[in-house]
Design a protein around this motif. Structure first.
Motif, PDB file in Angstrom:
ATOM      1  N   GLY A  14       0.559  -0.925   0.497  1.00  0.00           N
ATOM      2  CA  GLY A  14      -0.163  -0.302  -0.206  1.00  0.00           C
ATOM      3  C   GLY A  14       0.968   1.598  -0.090  1.00  0.00           C
ATOM      4  N   THR A  15      -0.104   2.255   0.065  1.00  0.00           N
ATOM      5  CA  THR A  15       0.553   4.184  -0.375  1.00  0.00           C
ATOM      6  C   THR A  15       0.345   4.364   0.927  1.00  0.00           C
ATOM      7  N   LYS A  16       0.923   5.094   1.984  1.00  0.00           N
ATOM      8  CA  LYS A  16       0.556   6.223   2.778  1.00  0.00           C
ATOM      9  C   LYS A  16       0.363   7.873   2.462  1.00  0.00           C
ATOM     10  N   ALA A  17      -0.107   8.481   3.319  1.00  0.00           N
ATOM     11  CA  ALA A  17      -0.539   9.524   2.379  1.00  0.00           C
ATOM     12  C   ALA A  17       0.536  10.716   3.379  1.00  0.00           C
ATOM     13  N   LYS A  18       1.317  11.420   2.629  1.00  0.00           N
ATOM     14  CA  LYS A  18       1.944  12.961   3.436  1.00  0.00           C
ATOM     15  C   LYS A  18       1.848  13.837   3.244  1.00  0.00           C
ATOM     16  N   ILE A  19       2.113  14.509   3.921  1.00  0.00           N
ATOM     17  CA  ILE A  19       2.084  15.910   4.165  1.00  0.00           C
ATOM     18  C   ILE A  19       3.218  16.716   3.249  1.00  0.00           C
ATOM     19  N   ASP A  20       3.575  17.985   2.618  1.00  0.00           N
ATOM     20  CA  ASP A  20       4.445  18.762   2.373  1.00  0.00           C
ATOM     21  C   ASP A  20       3.850  20.509   3.197  1.00  0.00           C
ATOM     22  N   TYR A  21       4.690  20.113   3.733  1.00  0.00           N
ATOM     23  CA  TYR A  21       4.424  21.754   5.172  1.00  0.00           C
ATOM     24  C   TYR A  21       4.741  22.925   4.461  1.00  0.00           C
ATOM     25  N   SER A  22       5.514  22.156   3.396  1.00  0.00           N
ATOM     26  CA  SER A  22       5.347  24.025   2.168  1.00  0.00           C
ATOM     27  C   SER A  22       4.271  24.601   2.096  1.00  0.00           C
ATOM     28  N   LYS A  23       3.783  22.996   1.431  1.00  0.00           N
ATOM     29  CA  LYS A  23       2.282  23.601   0.767  1.00  0.00           C
ATOM     30  C   LYS A  23       0.593  23.848   1.679  1.00  0.00           C
ATOM     31  N   CYS A  24       1.030  23.107   2.580  1.00  0.00           N
ATOM     32  CA  CYS A  24      -0.319  22.855   3.268  1.00  0.00           C
ATOM     33  C   CYS A  24      -0.571  24.024   4.218  1.00  0.00           C
ATOM     34  N   THR A  25      -2.063  24.860   3.854  1.00  0.00           N
ATOM     35  CA  THR A  25      -2.435  26.354   4.490  1.00  0.00           C
ATOM     36  C   THR A  25      -3.190  26.389   5.432  1.00  0.00           C
ATOM     37  N   ASN A  26      -3.299  24.883   6.108  1.00  0.00           N
ATOM     38  CA  ASN A  26      -3.965  24.642   7.582  1.00  0.00           C
ATOM     39  C   ASN A  26      -5.328  24.655   7.141  1.00  0.00           C
ATOM     40  N   CYS A  27      -5.702  24.227   6.108  1.00  0.00           N
ATOM     41  CA  CYS A  27      -7.257  24.738   5.379  1.00  0.00           C
ATOM     42  C   CYS A  27      -8.172  23.243   6.643  1.00  0.00           C
ATOM     43  N   ARG A  28      -7.937  22.139   6.332  1.00  0.00           N
ATOM     44  CA  ARG A  28      -8.475  20.866   7.843  1.00  0.00           C
ATOM     45  C   ARG A  28      -9.552  20.320   7.340  1.00  0.00           C
ATOM     46  N   LEU A  29      -9.710  20.521   5.418  1.00  0.00           N
ATOM     47  CA  LEU A  29     -10.483  19.869   4.862  1.00  0.00           C
ATOM     48  C   LEU A  29      -9.955  18.524   4.935  1.00  0.00           C
ATOM     49  N   CYS A  30      -8.550  18.127   4.688  1.00  0.00           N
ATOM     50  CA  CYS A  30      -8.802  16.390   4.504  1.00  0.00           C
ATOM     51  C   CYS A  30      -9.411  15.858   6.017  1.00  0.00           C
ATOM     52  N   ILE A  31      -9.441  16.557   6.706  1.00  0.00           N
ATOM     53  CA  ILE A  31      -9.450  15.975   8.312  1.00  0.00           C
ATOM     54  C   ILE A  31     -10.503  15.440   7.725  1.00  0.00           C
ATOM     55  N   GLY A  32     -12.356  16.214   7.836  1.00  0.00           N
ATOM     56  CA  GLY A  32     -13.528  15.638   7.122  1.00  0.00           C
ATOM     57  C   GLY A  32     -13.250  14.524   6.582  1.00  0.00           C
ATOM     58  N   TYR A  33     -12.750  14.606   5.956  1.00  0.00           N
ATOM     59  CA  TYR A  33     -13.120  13.629   4.289  1.00  0.00           C
ATOM     60  C   TYR A  33     -12.509  11.922   5.591  1.00  0.00           C
TER      61      TYR A  33
END
Lengths: 289, 292
Positions: free
Chosen positions: A57-76
């Motif tokens: 499998g693959t695992k998701a990883k956040i690139d913090y230089s791009k993340c704006t902290n909108c937190r949309l992903c948390i709900g999904y």
């Protein structure tokens, strides 16, 4: 001919019995499908090892230089894998199921999928044929895909070498890797032990095995640890139309042989247990539908 | 509260034997203990107790239902599904969900621009609770036969603990893959049960390495000591892993277990030794209030 040795309950003796079967007369392709805890190779020191990377499998990883902290992903995320920790969004590698949804919906494209390349498939020759086994990297989801890969390799080796008998040492349980170990085999050998857990687990795995319409055999291992329970299991098998291929007593010689890196039939072929295993094997391979 | 997971790489080394005996001893010594059988593929811990069923919760997963009257066979849901659980032949206007492959991630619902996908729950298994002497203290995770992965049912059982006890004993599934990780990740301490054979040794190493990666403190109980050789003890010494207890191999112990009897009921010195082991763990690791 593919023969799967399974058990439901762990530690009933699948691997020791598979190893014993593999070191009788005829040459075999020995296939260790317990990719979670592969063990058989320890006994056979296979040579000419081939190593293939298995990408699970693959695992998701956040690139913090791009993340704006909108937190949309948390709900999904339905696996509760994404949460807020202090000022940033974090993904738990343990909980991430690799569904890719967060990566798809991220407006900043800040989430990428990273492949785990630590799992392996190995193959090589041993004294009595060929051996194939898999090693799943810790914590990976055992989807049965690595089991399939191991079995494909075994079939390929069978064609190349002309060795027809494939012995599959299956994983414990009744989930996906067990299903993958059973699919398309000719015979299932269920190794059980005379304990309440042994009988419970035998009943559960039988429901699964029945779906495959295979030739079924039961071996009651360590049968003398509880004779009355052994009789109960025997009776249950009879009522359910399963052949009891044999009973094996608890025998320290099996462990002694293991410690010396050998199977019981290799080291003590003329012992009572060695002879019994030989007899069981002949019963299993000879019987036709 | 403290959660202690009883685990092993290799199956059949004695996880349930240790878990049930620890639980029994804790109850006898008036701890508010709870036993959680997380071996959802083959749960067995209940066989050792005369417990009363008190509750049952279905564990479900959402799977998509595609309304083929609204669907225009664009294939976006198929593309979004990372598990190949949606089969589509656009030219022939055929689209099917393969429930066995679906993980319930909801990506297809997000993908569909025409609201053609709704979801329905399907059963994966149950979490049942049981009481002893009128106190709810046993939880069992049981996966339905034919379901691919026990992980959801295990997670649901662990959620159910919900601080209802001071000490929770988690009987973990064998192996070192996902089901094992999901169980031990929530624990404050892991007791690994092994046996002194080459197979036991090899699987123990794999478990220890896995636990190191996720920073879980662990100790080892060697079951069936006297069979096999000293490689496991040597390994523990070299790696500085605490050897918590050695249990000598005796046919009588195997016989008791096979009949669903607890050794701690008949062997007081064993009960005392095991209690000391657990007390030490509680003292050392009990106040970490560890969260994953």
């Amino acid at each position: 001919m593919e023969i799967a040795v399974i058990s439901g309950k762990g530690g009933t003796g699948k691997s020791t019995i598979s190893a014993a079967f593999a070191t009788l007369n005829g040459k075999v392709i020995l296939t260790d499908c317990d990719v979670d805890a592969a063990n058989l190779y320890l006994l056979f020191n296979p040579s000419h090892k081939e190593e293939v990377i298995y990408i699970g499998g693959t695992k998701a990883k956040i690139d913090y230089s791009k993340c704006t902290n909108c937190r949309l992903c948390i709900g999904y995320c339905r696996f509760d894998a994404i949460s807020r920790a202090r000022d940033k969004v974090v993904i738990s590698e343990i909980l991430c199921d690799g569904c890719v949804l967060c990566s798809r919906i991220c407006p900043e494209k800040a989430i990428t999928m990273v492949a785990n390349e630590k799992s392996r498939m190995f193959s090589g020759s041993f004294s009595n044929g060929e051996i194939v086994y898999g090693r799943l990297s810790p914590g990976e989801e055992n989807t049965g895909k690595l089991v399939n890969m191991v079995r494909e390799k075994a079939k390929q080796l069978s064609k190349e070498t002309g060795i027809e008998t494939i012995i599959i040492d299956g994983p414990p349980g009744i989930g996906c890797p067990v299903i993958s170990s059973l699919t398309g085999t000719n015979k299932a050998v269920i190794v059980t032990e005379p304990t309440i857990s042994g009988l419970n687990d035998l009943k559960r795995i039988r429901v699964l095995v029945k779906k495959f319409k295979l030739e079924e055999y039961v071996i009651i291992n360590k049968s003398d640890l509880n004779d009355s329970m052994s009789s109960r299991i025997k009776k249950w098998c009879k009522e359910n139309g399963i052949t009891v291929a044999g009973m094996l007593p608890f025998d320290r010689k099996i462990v002694d042989a293991l410690v010396q890196g050998k199977s019981i039939t290799e080291l003590y072929p003329d012992s009572t247990t060695g002879k019994k295993i030989n007899k069981i094997w002949n019963k299993i391979i000879k019987q036709k539908r | 509260m403290i959660k202690i997971a009883i685990a092993s790489g290799k199956g059949g080394t004695g996880k349930t034997f240790i878990a049930t005996n620890i639980f029994n001893i804790l109850l006898q010594n008036n701890y508010a203990a709870m036993l959680v059988d997380c071996d959802a593929e083959e749960p067995n811990a209940l066989a050792f107790f005369k417990a009363q069923l008190t509750g049952k919760k279905e564990v479900t997963q959402q799977i998509p239902v595609i309304n083929t009257e609204i669907c225009n066979f664009c294939g976006k849901c198929h593309e979004y599904c990372n598990y190949n659980a949606i089969f589509i032949l656009p030219q022939m206007k055929i689209i099917k969900v393969i429930p066995d492959l679906c993980h319930g991630c909801g990506a297809c619902s997000v993908a569909c621009e025409f609201e053609a996908i709704t979801e329905k729950p399907v059963s994966l298994g149950q979490v049942t609770s049981y009481s002893l002497k009128n106190a709810d203290c046993i939880l069992e995770a049981r996966m339905n036969i034919g379901v691919m992965s026990p992980v959801s049912v295990i997670k649901a059982a662990i959620k159910e603990i919900n601080n209802k006890a001071d000490v929770a004993i988690l009987d973990a599934p064998p192996g070192t893959s996902c089901p094992f990780i999901q169980t031990v990740a929530t624990a404050d301490y892991v007791i690994l049960v092994t046996e002194p054979t080459p197979f036991g040794h090899s699987d123990l190493r794999q478990s220890v390495e896995t636990l190191k990666k996720i920073n879980k403190p662990c100790g080892v109980i060697i079951n069936r000591a006297g069979l096999g050789n000293n490689d496991v003890s040597k390994y523990l010494f070299q790696e500085k892993i605490p050897l918590l207890l050695e249990i000598q191999f005796k046919k009588e112990i195997a016989g008791l277990y096979s009949r669903g009897k607890l050794l701690s009921e008949s062997d007081s010195s064993f009960a005392e030794q095991l209690l000391t082991v657990v007390k030490n763990i509680i003292t050392k690791h009990g106040n970490s209030s560890h969260q994953r």
